[in-house]
Scaffold this motif. Structure first.
Motif, PDB file in Angstrom:
ATOM      1  N   GLY A  29       1.060  -1.350   0.338  1.00  0.00           N
ATOM      2  CA  GLY A  29       0.108   0.136  -0.049  1.00  0.00           C
ATOM      3  C   GLY A  29       0.879   1.187  -0.135  1.00  0.00           C
ATOM      4  N   GLY A  30       2.209   1.130   0.043  1.00  0.00           N
ATOM      5  CA  GLY A  30       3.068   2.562  -0.162  1.00  0.00           C
ATOM      6  C   GLY A  30       3.200   2.901   1.261  1.00  0.00           C
ATOM      7  N   GLY A  31       4.113   3.865   1.187  1.00  0.00           N
ATOM      8  CA  GLY A  31       4.392   4.664   2.617  1.00  0.00           C
ATOM      9  C   GLY A  31       5.863   4.034   3.000  1.00  0.00           C
ATOM     10  N   ALA A  32       6.550   3.461   2.060  1.00  0.00           N
ATOM     11  CA  ALA A  32       7.774   2.944   3.008  1.00  0.00           C
ATOM     12  C   ALA A  32       8.587   3.954   3.670  1.00  0.00           C
ATOM     13  CB  ALA A  32       8.636   2.060   1.581  1.00  0.00           C
ATOM     14  N   TRP A  33       8.737   5.344   2.884  1.00  0.00           N
ATOM     15  CA  TRP A  33       9.549   6.227   3.591  1.00  0.00           C
ATOM     16  C   TRP A  33       8.928   6.671   4.913  1.00  0.00           C
ATOM     17  CZ3 TRP A  33      14.034   8.011   4.019  1.00  0.00           C
ATOM     18  CH2 TRP A  33      14.216   9.477   4.547  1.00  0.00           C
ATOM     19  N   GLU A  34       7.772   6.851   4.983  1.00  0.00           N
ATOM     20  CA  GLU A  34       7.035   7.391   5.973  1.00  0.00           C
ATOM     21  C   GLU A  34       7.299   6.289   7.291  1.00  0.00           C
ATOM     22  OE1 GLU A  34       5.633   7.442   3.171  1.00  0.00           O
ATOM     23  OE2 GLU A  34       5.330   9.589   2.761  1.00  0.00           O
ATOM     24  N   TYR A  35       7.467   5.108   6.824  1.00  0.00           N
ATOM     25  CA  TYR A  35       7.453   3.866   7.895  1.00  0.00           C
ATOM     26  C   TYR A  35       9.082   3.855   8.316  1.00  0.00           C
ATOM     27  CZ  TYR A  35       8.675  -0.611   9.658  1.00  0.00           C
ATOM     28  OH  TYR A  35       8.951  -1.776  10.384  1.00  0.00           O
ATOM     29  N   LEU A  36       9.984   4.291   7.545  1.00  0.00           N
ATOM     30  CA  LEU A  36      11.380   4.252   7.961  1.00  0.00           C
ATOM     31  C   LEU A  36      11.688   5.360   8.460  1.00  0.00           C
ATOM     32  CD1 LEU A  36      13.082   3.108   4.451  1.00  0.00           C
ATOM     33  CD2 LEU A  36      13.072   2.012   6.471  1.00  0.00           C
ATOM     34  N   CYS A  37      10.986   6.388   8.358  1.00  0.00           N
ATOM     35  CA  CYS A  37      10.930   7.815   9.205  1.00  0.00           C
ATOM     36  C   CYS A  37      10.444   7.358  10.587  1.00  0.00           C
ATOM     37  CB  CYS A  37      10.230   8.930   8.635  1.00  0.00           C
ATOM     38  SG  CYS A  37      11.134   9.669   7.044  1.00  0.00           S
ATOM     39  N   LEU A  38       9.322   6.776  10.797  1.00  0.00           N
ATOM     40  CA  LEU A  38       8.622   6.644  12.243  1.00  0.00           C
ATOM     41  C   LEU A  38       9.739   5.769  12.921  1.00  0.00           C
ATOM     42  CD1 LEU A  38       6.343   7.070  13.749  1.00  0.00           C
ATOM     43  CD2 LEU A  38       5.272   5.115  12.888  1.00  0.00           C
ATOM     44  N   VAL A  39      10.048   4.853  12.032  1.00  0.00           N
ATOM     45  CA  VAL A  39      10.979   3.696  12.937  1.00  0.00           C
ATOM     46  C   VAL A  39      12.357   4.651  13.619  1.00  0.00           C
ATOM     47  CG1 VAL A  39      12.843   1.668  12.607  1.00  0.00           C
ATOM     48  CG2 VAL A  39      10.306   1.619  11.521  1.00  0.00           C
ATOM     49  N   ARG A  40      12.747   5.421  12.839  1.00  0.00           N
ATOM     50  CA  ARG A  40      13.869   6.238  13.139  1.00  0.00           C
ATOM     51  C   ARG A  40      13.543   7.026  14.275  1.00  0.00           C
ATOM     52  NH1 ARG A  40      15.328   7.673   8.265  1.00  0.00           N
ATOM     53  NH2 ARG A  40      14.460   9.862   8.347  1.00  0.00           N
ATOM     54  N   VAL A  99      13.550  -2.514   7.785  1.00  0.00           N
ATOM     55  CA  VAL A  99      14.367  -1.246   7.393  1.00  0.00           C
ATOM     56  C   VAL A  99      15.403  -1.526   6.394  1.00  0.00           C
ATOM     57  CG1 VAL A  99      16.287   0.231   8.138  1.00  0.00           C
ATOM     58  CG2 VAL A  99      14.320   0.077   9.466  1.00  0.00           C
ATOM     59  N   LEU A 100      15.991  -2.545   6.257  1.00  0.00           N
ATOM     60  CA  LEU A 100      16.716  -3.165   5.344  1.00  0.00           C
ATOM     61  C   LEU A 100      16.047  -3.344   4.087  1.00  0.00           C
ATOM     62  CD1 LEU A 100      19.666  -4.101   4.624  1.00  0.00           C
ATOM     63  CD2 LEU A 100      19.137  -6.437   5.502  1.00  0.00           C
ATOM     64  N   LYS A 101      14.980  -4.261   3.939  1.00  0.00           N
ATOM     65  CA  LYS A 101      14.122  -4.456   3.012  1.00  0.00           C
ATOM     66  C   LYS A 101      13.692  -3.110   2.309  1.00  0.00           C
ATOM     67  CE  LYS A 101       9.896  -6.986   1.419  1.00  0.00           C
ATOM     68  NZ  LYS A 101       8.924  -7.869   1.853  1.00  0.00           N
ATOM     69  N   TYR A 102      13.014  -2.271   3.005  1.00  0.00           N
ATOM     70  CA  TYR A 102      12.209  -1.074   2.293  1.00  0.00           C
ATOM     71  C   TYR A 102      13.417  -0.181   2.200  1.00  0.00           C
ATOM     72  CZ  TYR A 102       8.246  -3.902   3.575  1.00  0.00           C
ATOM     73  OH  TYR A 102       7.352  -4.679   4.017  1.00  0.00           O
ATOM     74  N   GLY A 103      14.274   0.026   2.979  1.00  0.00           N
ATOM     75  CA  GLY A 103      15.587   0.997   2.486  1.00  0.00           C
ATOM     76  C   GLY A 103      16.151   0.744   1.547  1.00  0.00           C
ATOM     77  N   LEU A 104      16.470  -0.376   1.111  1.00  0.00           N
ATOM     78  CA  LEU A 104      17.134  -0.906  -0.247  1.00  0.00           C
ATOM     79  C   LEU A 104      16.191  -0.682  -1.180  1.00  0.00           C
ATOM     80  CD1 LEU A 104      19.249  -4.089   0.920  1.00  0.00           C
ATOM     81  CD2 LEU A 104      19.892  -1.622   0.031  1.00  0.00           C
ATOM     82  N   SER A 105      14.926  -0.750  -0.904  1.00  0.00           N
ATOM     83  CA  SER A 105      13.975  -0.756  -2.232  1.00  0.00           C
ATOM     84  C   SER A 105      13.867   0.761  -2.766  1.00  0.00           C
ATOM     85  CB  SER A 105      12.626  -1.169  -1.741  1.00  0.00           C
ATOM     86  OG  SER A 105      12.056  -0.168  -0.900  1.00  0.00           O
ATOM     87  N   ILE A 106      14.124   1.624  -1.731  1.00  0.00           N
ATOM     88  CA  ILE A 106      14.362   3.100  -2.221  1.00  0.00           C
ATOM     89  C   ILE A 106      15.788   3.409  -2.668  1.00  0.00           C
ATOM     90  CG2 ILE A 106      14.278   5.519  -1.123  1.00  0.00           C
ATOM     91  CD1 ILE A 106      12.284   4.577   0.851  1.00  0.00           C
ATOM     92  N   LEU A 107      16.713   3.074  -2.032  1.00  0.00           N
ATOM     93  CA  LEU A 107      18.073   3.213  -2.475  1.00  0.00           C
ATOM     94  C   LEU A 107      18.462   2.710  -3.852  1.00  0.00           C
ATOM     95  CD1 LEU A 107      20.139   2.906   0.952  1.00  0.00           C
ATOM     96  CD2 LEU A 107      19.516   5.040  -0.255  1.00  0.00           C
ATOM     97  N   ASN A 108      17.955   1.717  -4.115  1.00  0.00           N
ATOM     98  CA  ASN A 108      18.241   0.883  -5.416  1.00  0.00           C
ATOM     99  C   ASN A 108      17.460   1.483  -6.488  1.00  0.00           C
ATOM    100  OD1 ASN A 108      20.213  -0.817  -4.380  1.00  0.00           O
ATOM    101  ND2 ASN A 108      18.676  -2.407  -3.815  1.00  0.00           N
ATOM    102  N   ASP A 109      16.499   2.539  -6.114  1.00  0.00           N
ATOM    103  CA  ASP A 109      15.385   2.961  -7.353  1.00  0.00           C
ATOM    104  C   ASP A 109      16.178   4.437  -7.348  1.00  0.00           C
ATOM    105  OD1 ASP A 109      13.589   4.620  -8.601  1.00  0.00           O
ATOM    106  OD2 ASP A 109      12.093   3.182  -8.098  1.00  0.00           O
TER     107      ASP A 109
END
Length: 343
Positions: free
Chosen positions: A21-32, A42-52
Motif C-alpha cells: 500500500g505504499g508509505g515505505a519512506w514514512e515507515y522508515l522515518c517513524l522507525v527512526r 528497514v533493510l528491505k524497504y530502505g534498499l528498495s528506495i536506495l536501489n531506485d
C-alpha cells in the motif's frame, strides 16, 4: 519508551507497506523517530528506495540519513556487504565525517575484528579529546566490544587512558556493571553502581540495583508474594528499560551477603522508597527481606547490631495497603510470605 498509540501507528503503517500500500519512506522515518528495532524491515524497504535512482533522488539531503539507517540495519542482519556499500557511499560524500567513522568502527565490530574496532574508536577520540560529551555519547565502545575485551584480556577496562576517557558515560558504567553481574563479579559491579549513584544520586533505580541482585532466595520470596503480578501496575518505572542504580546497587549488596552489606542494602532500599515516594514495591519487599536476613545473621551478637523493627513494620503496612488496592487476590500470598519472615 514507545507509547501504545505510537506502537499501533507503527504496526498499521508496517502492515500497509507489507501489503503493497505504499508509505515505505514514512515507515522508515517513524522507525527512526521512535528508535525501535525493525532491522529486517528497514533493510528491505530502505534498499528498495536506495536501489531506485528516482526514489533516491526525491529524498534530497535525507538520502544520506537513509544510507546510515540501512547500514546499521544491514549490520544487525549480518548483511555486511550491504553495510559496506552504504558506508562507502557515505564516505564518498562525507570523507572527514566522524559520524561515518563511527559506522566504520561498528562494521569492524560486526565482522568480529575487535582489535581493529578498538583502534578505530580510539582514533576518533584522539582526534577531538576535549569534546568529552560528544565523544562519550557517540564513540564509546559497544557492549559486545567491552565483553570481548574482557574475555580476551581478563579485564573490562583495558588501560587507564581508555578508562578515564569514559568516566562521564553513565550508560557505559551501567553496561559494565551488568557484565560484572552476569559474571558474578559482584564487588566490581558494586564499584560501577557506586559511580552511577555518585553521578546521578536522584535516580532511584540505580539505588535499587545496587541493593538487590537477582538472588535465588530473594526471587523465590518475590514469587511467593505475587510480585510478578504487581510490578506491571505498581513500580514507578519499567525495570528492564531503565535499570536503576540504587536498585542494582542493592541487588549487588544483597547477593554479596554479610551483616554490613545487608545493612547497607537495607539503607539503599530505604533511599529508593524515599526517592519514589513509597511507590516502589520491590524496594518495600527488599526492606522486609533484608530485615529478616539481618536478624538471622546478627543472632547472638551485641544489641547495637540488631535492627529496629520500625522500618520493616512501616514497609509491611505499606505493602498490605498496596496489595489491597491493586492486587487484592494476592494479599494472602503477601501475608503468608511476610509471616515466613516473622514480620
Amino acid at each position: 519508551m514507545v507509547s501504545k498509540t505510537e506502537e499501533t501507528q507503527l504496526n498499521r503503517l508496517e502492515n500497509q507497506v507489507d501489503n503493497g500500500g505504499g508509505g515505505a519512506w514514512e515507515y522508515l522515518c517513524l522507525v527512526r523517530k521512535l528508535k525501535v528495532r525493525r532491522s529486517e524491515k528497514v533493510l528491505k524497504y530502505g534498499l528498495s528506495i536506495l536501489n531506485d535512482p528516482k526514489k533516491r533522488s526525491a529524498l534530497g539531503p535525507e538520502e544520506w540519513t537513509l544510507y546510515e539507517q540501512v547500514a546499521i540495519a544491514a549490520m544487525d542482519c549480518q548483511c555486511l556487504n550491504v553495510a559496506k556499500d552504504c558506508i562507502k557511499a557515505l564516505l564518498k560524500k562525507f570523507p572527514e565525517s566522524k559520524r561515518v567513522g563511527r559506522l566504520e568502527g561498528m562494521l569492524l565490530e560486526a565482522k568480529g575484528s575487535w582489535a581493529e574496532a578498538e583502534k578505530a574508536y580510539s582514533s576518533l577520540l584522539e582526534d577531538n579529546p576535549l569534546d568529552q560529551v560528544n565523544s562519550v555519547t557517540t564513540f564509546r565502545p559497544s557492549l559486545p566490544l567491552l565483553l570481548s575485551a574482557f574475555l580476551e584480556k581478563e579485564s573490562v577496562v583495558m588501560d587507564k587512558r581508555k578508562y578515564n576517557g569514559f568516566m562521564a558515560d553513565h550508560d557505559a558504567w551501567r553496561e559494565l556493571a551488568e557484565i560484572y553481574v552476569s559474571l558474578q563479579m559482584y564487588k566490581q559491579a558494586a564499584f560501577c553502581y557506586e559511580e552511577l549513584i555518585l553521578s546521578q544520586p536522584t535516580v532511584p533505580l540505580y539505588h535499587l540495583a545496587y541493593a538487590d541482585d537477582d538472588h535465588k532466595t530473594k526471587n523465590q520470596f518475590l514469587s511467593d508474594c505475587g510480585y510478578a503480578k504487581m510490578q506491571m501496575t505498581n513500580d514507578s518505572q519499567p525495570r528492564r528499560k531503565l535499570p536503576g542504580t540504587i536498585i542494582f546497587h542493592q541487588q549487588v549488596l544483597y547477593t554479596l551477603g554479610g551483616l554490613e552489606n545487608l545493612q547497607t542494602s537495607k539503607k539503599y532500599y530505604a533511599s529508593t522508597i524515599d526517592l519514589t515516594g513509597g511507590k516502589n514495591t520491590r524496594a518495600l519487599l527488599g526492606v522486609c527481606l533484608c530485615t529478616s536476613a539481618i536478624g538471622q545473621v546478627s543472632k547472638g551478637r551485641n544489641k547495637e547490631d540488631k535492627e529496629s523493627p520500625e522500618l520493616q513494620s512501616l514497609a509491611a503496612k505499606a505493602l498490605e495497603k498496596e496489595y489491597r488496592q491493586k492486587a487484592d487476590d494476592k494479599l494472602g500470598l503477601l501475608t503468608s510470605a511476610l509471616r515466613s519472615l516473622k514480620i
